[in-house]
Design a protein around this motif. Structure first.
Motif, PDB file in Angstrom:
ATOM      1  N   GLU A 147     -12.836  -7.275 -28.868  1.00 22.85           N
ATOM      2  CA  GLU A 147     -12.168  -6.424 -29.849  1.00 22.85           C
ATOM      3  C   GLU A 147     -11.934  -5.021 -29.300  1.00 22.85           C
ATOM      4  OE1 GLU A 147     -14.484  -6.453 -33.390  1.00 22.85           O
ATOM      5  OE2 GLU A 147     -13.824  -8.462 -34.020  1.00 22.85           O
ATOM      6  N   GLU A 151      -8.398  -3.242 -28.795  1.00 28.15           N
ATOM      7  CA  GLU A 151      -8.097  -1.943 -29.388  1.00 28.15           C
ATOM      8  C   GLU A 151      -7.557  -0.987 -28.330  1.00 28.15           C
ATOM      9  OE1 GLU A 151     -10.380   1.565 -31.937  1.00 28.15           O
ATOM     10  OE2 GLU A 151     -11.446  -0.237 -31.300  1.00 28.15           O
ATOM     11  N   VAL A 154      -3.988  -1.981 -27.480  1.00 24.79           N
ATOM     12  CA  VAL A 154      -3.042  -1.584 -28.522  1.00 24.79           C
ATOM     13  C   VAL A 154      -2.730  -0.098 -28.414  1.00 24.79           C
ATOM     14  CG1 VAL A 154      -2.738  -1.288 -31.007  1.00 24.79           C
ATOM     15  CG2 VAL A 154      -3.678  -3.423 -30.122  1.00 24.79           C
ATOM     16  N   GLU A 258       1.423 -12.001 -34.126  1.00 26.39           N
ATOM     17  CA  GLU A 258       0.291 -11.481 -33.357  1.00 26.39           C
ATOM     18  C   GLU A 258       0.720 -10.521 -32.263  1.00 26.39           C
ATOM     19  OE1 GLU A 258      -2.919 -14.324 -32.412  1.00 26.39           O
ATOM     20  OE2 GLU A 258      -1.573 -15.863 -33.182  1.00 26.39           O
ATOM     21  N   ARG A 395       0.253  -8.639 -39.608  1.00 25.67           N
ATOM     22  CA  ARG A 395      -0.703  -8.630 -38.504  1.00 25.67           C
ATOM     23  C   ARG A 395      -1.354  -7.252 -38.355  1.00 25.67           C
ATOM     24  NH1 ARG A 395      -4.408 -11.406 -35.755  1.00 25.67           N
ATOM     25  NH2 ARG A 395      -4.685 -10.576 -33.671  1.00 25.67           N
ATOM     26  N   LYS A 396      -0.555  -6.186 -38.557  1.00 23.22           N
ATOM     27  CA  LYS A 396      -1.097  -4.829 -38.464  1.00 23.22           C
ATOM     28  C   LYS A 396      -2.106  -4.569 -39.587  1.00 23.22           C
ATOM     29  CE  LYS A 396       0.878  -2.989 -34.837  1.00 23.22           C
ATOM     30  NZ  LYS A 396       1.893  -1.936 -34.880  1.00 23.22           N
ATOM     31  N   GLU A 398      -4.075  -6.799 -40.905  1.00 21.38           N
ATOM     32  CA  GLU A 398      -5.297  -7.484 -40.473  1.00 21.38           C
ATOM     33  C   GLU A 398      -6.020  -6.681 -39.395  1.00 21.38           C
ATOM     34  OE1 GLU A 398      -3.871 -11.245 -39.217  1.00 21.38           O
ATOM     35  OE2 GLU A 398      -3.566 -12.024 -41.256  1.00 21.38           O
ATOM     36  N   ALA A 399      -5.237  -6.105 -38.470  1.00 19.51           N
ATOM     37  CA  ALA A 399      -5.836  -5.313 -37.400  1.00 19.51           C
ATOM     38  C   ALA A 399      -6.501  -4.056 -37.960  1.00 19.51           C
ATOM     39  CB  ALA A 399      -4.768  -4.926 -36.373  1.00 19.51           C
ATOM     40  N   TYR A 400      -5.867  -3.432 -38.978  1.00 17.42           N
ATOM     41  CA  TYR A 400      -6.441  -2.232 -39.584  1.00 17.42           C
ATOM     42  C   TYR A 400      -7.724  -2.584 -40.349  1.00 17.42           C
ATOM     43  CZ  TYR A 400      -7.091   1.676 -42.796  1.00 17.42           C
ATOM     44  OH  TYR A 400      -7.634   2.713 -43.504  1.00 17.42           O
ATOM     45  N   LEU A 404      -9.266  -2.227 -35.788  1.00 22.80           N
ATOM     46  CA  LEU A 404      -8.690  -2.214 -34.448  1.00 22.80           C
ATOM     47  C   LEU A 404      -7.618  -1.136 -34.275  1.00 22.80           C
ATOM     48  CD1 LEU A 404      -8.367  -6.051 -33.771  1.00 22.80           C
ATOM     49  CD2 LEU A 404     -10.228  -4.511 -33.140  1.00 22.80           C
TER      50      LEU A 404
END
Length: 487
Positions: A147, A151, A154, A258, A395-396, A398-400, A404
């Motif tokens: 992860e 991160e 990204v 993704e 997807r963003k 979920e990442a937030y 991440l």
């Protein structure tokens, strides 16, 4: 280092050792050290049976397909092993699920498993509990590392940093792409050959190889390399990362939700409109290679007006005066169509006359079907972009939620989505189409096709024709319908 192994004939103690090349250099976990520690453990336990060595030299613990591990499992299944020893759990596997799967196999065949560093034995309940706890902790730590790496990647992508080898047409300076003009011009030529000259992947690769132009890897161009160039979003300035799943031996494309996508992050070699037109073209069903190289002008393009089947070339006339004809393939091969055959030279002349008429009549008022087709394609493209943007935003989110990305990154993605939807709602379909551009493009391509018919060999002329003509239909004698393609 080469190891000789004894044949396993009876119940024995197995010592499993493993090291990868980078691991040995980094941590000094040598095979000899593992063997000595395991043999000393056997002596300390008072086991007189000579242990059998299974040594995987230079193999990663992420992969279960290891020669000596496979040999060990075969011996276990044959009932030749009573106990398996390793210095540490990660010698056997770094993945918890794989580790538990192996231990299940051992227990199925009444084989105990022990790690001498972690001080447990699967013969005891406490040993099995300790094993699962240690494995779970190790798995959790690896996931946290993954992860953190994600991160960081990204963040780098959002800063426009290029994370891998530079594509053809660019050079990498301080982790940023800069245009390398000698190669960038080749990229523009490739896009022009594909979009405006109607040359396919194979033809483009052949032209580059004949000209002595080498790829990024200093090799000849292949069909795959040309396709990758024509579909690489970096050329339109878009950075896309996390497209491919590299966790397995076979590289698979991930779902676009993704992907990490950052628009306008890179130097532009191909303008966005041209790039989108090329993508539209690559997604279309292509003419068969045999039809593309056919020495007959309308081979692969001509369709029967009665049944819709393709029309292939044939021959008719007397022995001393034979001439080409276009024949419905359903009539020729199945007898299911009553269409007649047409002299090829006459059909090709009708086609030229039809193209000239289309050229003369193109205009917004006199040629509405052209605008209708362009409008329909534009609407489909907009809908696809909105679907992709929604998946990306999901997807963003979920990442937030997983911590991440920052809230600022999520808000930027939301604003992009809202802007795209707002533009689609406010503008009418016709106003979104650059009518003058469409007319100019169609006129230019028709004119090029007409000139090519009179000047170029048939295969080259056909390449230009298929950039503007989707199909040609003969409903009846001297009646021809030309369906244009608008990319």
């Amino acid at each position: 280092m080469k190891h000789e192994f004894e044949q396993v004939n009876e119940k024995s103690i197995a010592l499993y050792c493993r090291v990868s090349t980078d691991e040995q250099a980094r941590e000094g976990v040598s095979l000899d050290e593992q063997q000595e520690r395991l043999k000393a453990y056997c002596r300390a336990m008072g086991w007189s049976t000579e242990p059998i060595l299974f040594v995987d030299d230079g193999y990663s613990a992420k992969n279960m397909d290891r020669p000596q591990l496979n040999r060990l499992l075969q011996a276990v299944e044959k009932g030749s092993i009573s106990r398996i020893l390793v210095t540490k759990l990660d010698r056997l596997s770094r993945r918890l699920l794989d580790l538990l799967k192996l231990i299940d196999v051992f227990q199925e065949y009444d084989v105990s498993f022990a790690s001498i560093s972690e001080s447990f034995d699967t013969n005891t309940p406490s040993g099995r509990l300790t094993l699962q706890v240690l494995g779970a902790v190790a798995e959790f730590e690896r996931e946290r590392i993954r992860e953190r790496v994600f991160e960081n990647m990204v963040h780098a992508a959002n800063q426009g940093k290029w994370l891998t080898q530079s594509p053809y047409g660019y050079r990498l300076e301080n982790k940023e792409l800069v245009i390398y003009e000698p190669e960038a011009q080749i990229v523009r030529d490739v896009y022009d050959m594909y979009l405006n000259q109607g040359i396919g992947y194979r033809g483009i690769a052949r032209k580059l190889n004949d000209a002595g132009i080498l790829s990024k890897q200093k090799k000849e161009w292949s069909l795959r390399a040309i396709k990758l160039m024509l579909t690489n979003p970096a050329y339109k300035g878009t950075l896309v990362w996390n497209r491919v799943d590299t966790s397995k031996s076979k590289r698979n494309l991930k779902d676009n939700s993704e992907w990490v996508v950052v628009d306008d992050a890179l130097p532009v070699i191909i303008d966005k409109k041209t790039w989108e037109r090329v993508q539209h073209q690559t997604n279309k069903k292509q003419m068969a290679p045999r039809a593309q190289t056919s020495p007959h002008l309308l081979g692969g393009l001509l369709k029967c007006g009665k049944c819709g089947s393709g029309m292939s070339i044939g021959w008719s006339g007397s022995k001393n005066k034979r001439y080409r004809v276009y024949v419905c393939s359903a009539h020729k091969n199945k007898g299911t169509c009553t269409s007649k055959q047409y002299r090829a030279d006459e059909v090709e002349e009708w086609f030229k006359e039809g193209l000239q008429q289309l050229l003369n009549m193109i205009g917004y008022q006199s040629f509405p079907q052209l605008i209708q087709k362009a409008t329909q394609q534009n609407e489909e493209n907009v809908e696809q972009k909105i679907r992709t943007a929604k998946n990306r935003y999901k997807r963003k989110v979920e990442a937030y939620t997983a911590g991440l990305i920052e809230l600022e990154d999520l808000n930027e993605e939301k604003q992009r989505l809202e802007k795209l939807i707002e533009e689609a709602d406010q503008k009418s379909s016709v106003s979104q189409i650059d009518i003058s551009y469409v007319e100019k493009m169609v006129k230019e391509k028709i004119k090029n096709a007409l000139d090519a018919i009179d000047i170029l060999p048939v295969p080259e002329a056909k390449s230009l024709i298929k950039t503007i003509v989707e199909k040609v239909i003969i409903p009846e004698e001297k009646d021809i319908e030309i369906v244009l393609r608008i990319d």
